[in-house]
Design a protein around this motif. Structure first.
Motif, PDB file in Angstrom:
ATOM      1  N   ARG A 128       0.844  -1.200   0.000  1.00  0.00           N
ATOM      2  CA  ARG A 128       0.000   0.000   0.000  1.00  0.00           C
ATOM      3  C   ARG A 128       0.872   1.241   0.000  1.00  0.00           C
ATOM      4  N   VAL A 129       1.940   1.245   0.804  1.00  0.00           N
ATOM      5  CA  VAL A 129       2.829   2.396   0.869  1.00  0.00           C
ATOM      6  C   VAL A 129       3.475   2.628  -0.493  1.00  0.00           C
ATOM      7  N   ARG A 130       3.931   1.532  -1.147  1.00  0.00           N
ATOM      8  CA  ARG A 130       4.554   1.675  -2.460  1.00  0.00           C
ATOM      9  C   ARG A 130       3.590   2.219  -3.482  1.00  0.00           C
ATOM     10  N   LEU A 148       3.792   5.676  -5.586  1.00  0.00           N
ATOM     11  CA  LEU A 148       3.751   5.743  -7.052  1.00  0.00           C
ATOM     12  C   LEU A 148       2.712   6.759  -7.510  1.00  0.00           C
ATOM     13  N   LEU A 149       1.576   6.817  -6.820  1.00  0.00           N
ATOM     14  CA  LEU A 149       0.537   7.770  -7.197  1.00  0.00           C
ATOM     15  C   LEU A 149       0.997   9.171  -6.776  1.00  0.00           C
TER      16      LEU A 149
END
Length: 51
Positions: A44-46, A50-51
């Motif tokens: 989720r953190v990655r 990215l967003l």
């Protein structure tokens, strides 16, 4: 008569096996669940980065 004694012994052995098996499963499942939760939060953190 001998059959019931044998059956009782088999039940006792099966009960022991079931207990050790269930405790082994619990000790395996808990860390696996924790690891999957960790990797899920990392993903989720990655994705958020990215967003």
């Amino acid at each position: 008569m001998g059959e019931t004694v044998r059956r009782r012994i088999a039940k006792a052995q099966f009960g022991k096996l079931a207990k050790t098996y269930s405790s082994n499963v619990v000790s395996v499942v808990k860390p696996v669940e924790a690891a999957s939760l960790q990797s899920e939060s990392l993903l989720r953190v990655r994705v958020a980065n990215l967003l």
